[in-house]
Design a protein around this motif. Structure first.
Motif, PDB file in Angstrom:
ATOM      1  N   LEU A  60     -25.004  -5.780  42.611  1.00  0.00           N
ATOM      2  CA  LEU A  60     -24.431  -4.456  42.751  1.00  0.00           C
ATOM      3  C   LEU A  60     -25.514  -3.389  42.763  1.00  0.00           C
ATOM      4  O   LEU A  60     -25.424  -2.395  43.484  1.00  0.00           O
ATOM      5  N   ALA A  95     -18.328  -0.287  34.086  1.00  0.00           N
ATOM      6  CA  ALA A  95     -18.916  -0.998  35.219  1.00  0.00           C
ATOM      7  C   ALA A  95     -19.185  -2.458  34.915  1.00  0.00           C
ATOM      8  O   ALA A  95     -19.025  -3.326  35.778  1.00  0.00           O
ATOM      9  N   THR A  96     -19.597  -2.753  33.677  1.00  0.00           N
ATOM     10  CA  THR A  96     -20.046  -4.111  33.365  1.00  0.00           C
ATOM     11  C   THR A  96     -19.021  -4.957  32.624  1.00  0.00           C
ATOM     12  O   THR A  96     -19.251  -6.143  32.435  1.00  0.00           O
ATOM     13  N   VAL A 105     -14.349  -3.271  34.965  1.00  0.00           N
ATOM     14  CA  VAL A 105     -14.159  -3.507  36.396  1.00  0.00           C
ATOM     15  C   VAL A 105     -14.231  -4.992  36.717  1.00  0.00           C
ATOM     16  O   VAL A 105     -13.505  -5.497  37.573  1.00  0.00           O
ATOM     17  N   THR A 106     -15.073  -5.732  36.012  1.00  0.00           N
ATOM     18  CA  THR A 106     -15.213  -7.160  36.263  1.00  0.00           C
ATOM     19  C   THR A 106     -14.075  -7.986  35.669  1.00  0.00           C
ATOM     20  O   THR A 106     -13.901  -9.150  36.014  1.00  0.00           O
ATOM     21  N   ARG A 118     -10.389  -3.602  42.925  1.00  0.00           N
ATOM     22  CA  ARG A 118     -11.483  -3.560  41.950  1.00  0.00           C
ATOM     23  C   ARG A 118     -12.725  -2.928  42.575  1.00  0.00           C
ATOM     24  O   ARG A 118     -13.470  -2.215  41.900  1.00  0.00           O
ATOM     25  N   LYS A 119     -12.925  -3.185  43.857  1.00  0.00           N
ATOM     26  CA  LYS A 119     -14.064  -2.566  44.560  1.00  0.00           C
ATOM     27  C   LYS A 119     -13.885  -1.044  44.605  1.00  0.00           C
ATOM     28  O   LYS A 119     -14.854  -0.282  44.442  1.00  0.00           O
ATOM     29  N   SER A 169     -14.880   0.206  41.271  1.00  0.00           N
ATOM     30  CA  SER A 169     -16.333   0.153  41.140  1.00  0.00           C
ATOM     31  C   SER A 169     -16.992   1.308  41.869  1.00  0.00           C
ATOM     32  O   SER A 169     -17.903   1.961  41.348  1.00  0.00           O
ATOM     33  N   ASP A 170     -16.523   1.597  43.083  1.00  0.00           N
ATOM     34  CA  ASP A 170     -17.096   2.696  43.867  1.00  0.00           C
ATOM     35  C   ASP A 170     -16.888   4.034  43.156  1.00  0.00           C
ATOM     36  O   ASP A 170     -17.796   4.882  43.129  1.00  0.00           O
ATOM     37  N   ASN A 188     -19.216   4.229  40.091  1.00  0.00           N
ATOM     38  CA  ASN A 188     -20.599   4.450  40.515  1.00  0.00           C
ATOM     39  C   ASN A 188     -20.829   5.876  40.984  1.00  0.00           C
ATOM     40  O   ASN A 188     -21.879   6.472  40.724  1.00  0.00           O
TER      41      ASN A 188
END
Length: 377
Positions: free
Chosen positions: A17, A275-276, A279-280, A354-355, A358-359, A362
């Motif tokens: 990522l 993020a870690t 989201v995962t 989920r993407k 994540s976007d 970020n």
């Protein structure tokens, strides 16, 4: 749960990522001042350019020269966290701005984001120029401490209800209280983590255990409730331990070392948590209540930002305009997944969705990393 306790799979995912997204420290990060303390973090080394410097606002200019995702901490005695930056990808840079008082500390580089790290002793002297006292920042810190205390105070009764349900063997009620019992903690987790010893007892995942460490806390009980489908006598004892450990956290809030920079850095840490872990889907892997934690992390980050905004907007109006926009976008996205008093089970959230999360994270995390410098310079 601190992002430093990651599975091998999530570390590989995070490293990938970092090459395409802005959620990790980037090669273009050059926001440090000319007199910044340089930290070269390798796979087996942690080199600090100066081991003695004056108290006051300090920039740590970090470069990860290793092959693994790393993190850098500044520890006071007793491993009390003064400041940190996680998720620094191989070949990338990051800058931490922190307000550090005179005293003895250690800088720790943690390749792979696990363990005690490679440490260097540093001394912060009292020779620095007195920091300018902005009463608005003093007010922000006082208000944030009140917020953290309120969150802790509200957490204890819910955790007690959760523990009582576990001890009574009422699986359905315990499951319904699991996510609500975590909200206050997740909103203010950087404050809890700063104490060093409470988080490992309350919020460690099984894959994050250190050698010889007994698994205790929320996630052990989560596994019993959802994966094992039963509550043991040991679980009942762990439920009481969880209440005791969180009551300890509640009592310590008033003594926490909170500054404007720790608030700003803590807001970024909460986005790193999302993020870690959230989201995962690794944080609440048995209950799939990740979106509740996700929301709490974002709420806590936004609270810290809102309190610091009057000063930050005066110094960098463009930054605060960006943060306003990205916080609103992320909150709007989260609202789509509300279901009754909670959220959609995260195992029902598709990879494409989920993407999107994540976007959005970020897009917020990158400008949020600049907030500490904006309020102290």
């Amino acid at each position: 749960m601190p992002a430093r306790r990651l599975t091998a799979a999530s570390l590989l995912s995070l490293a990938a990522l970092c090459t395409v997204a802005t959620g990790c420290a980037q090669k273009s990060d050059s926001g440090s001042s000319n007199d910044a303390i340089k930290v070269e973090a390798g796979d087996s080394s942690c080199q600090v350019s100066r081991t003695e410097f004056p108290a006051g606002p300090v920039d740590l200019a970090i470069r990860n020269s290793g092959s693994r995702v790393t993190e850098v901490y500044v520890y006071a005695p007793g491993d009390r966290i003064i400041t940190e930056r996680e998720n620094i990808g191989p070949g990338t840079k990051a800058t931490i701005t922190a307000q550090i008082k005179a005293g003895s500390y250690e800088v720790a580089c943690k390749p792979g984001m696990k363990g005690d790290g490679i440490r260097q002793k540093i001394t912060v002297t009292g020779k620095g120029a007195p920091a300018k006292n902005d009463p608005r920042l003093d007010s922000a810190v006082a208000s944030y401490r009140t917020y953290a205390q309120e969150q802790a105070d509200a957490t204890i009764p819910v955790v007690q209800q959760f523990a009582d349900a576990v001890k009574a063997g009422d699986m359905a009620k315990a499951k319904s209280l699991f996510a609500p019992s975590r909200v206050g903690w997740e909103r203010t987790e950087p404050v809890a983590e700063s104490f060093g010893d409470i988080d490992p007892k309350t919020d460690t995942r099984e894959d994050g255990l250190e050698p010889g460490q007994k698994w205790t806390g929320w996630h052990k009980l989560e596994k019993s409730l959802w994966a094992d489908g039963k509550v043991t006598d040991d679980d009942k004892k762990l439920a009481d331990e969880l209440v005791a450990d969180l009551t300890d956290w509640q009592k310590r809030i008033g003594k926490a070392d909170i500054t404007a920079t720790s608030m700003a850095n803590g807001a970024k840490e909460l986005l790193d948590e999302v993020a870690t872990g959230k989201v995962t889907g690794e944080e609440d892997r048995y209950s799939h209540t990740d979106l509740s934690d996700f929301q709490a992390n974002v709420d806590g980050a936004e609270q810290a930002y809102t309190l610091l905004k009057p000063v930050a907007s005066e110094k960098d109006a463009q930054l605060t305009a960006t943060l306003d926009r990205e916080f609103a976008a992320l909150q709007t996205l989260l609202a789509k997944y509300r279901k009754g008093d909670g959220y959609v089970s995260y195992d029902k959230v598709t990879q494409a969705e989920r993407k999107s999360f994540s976007d959005a994270v970020n897009a917020l995390a990158e400008p949020l990393s600049k907030l500490a410098a904006a309020v102290t310079r």
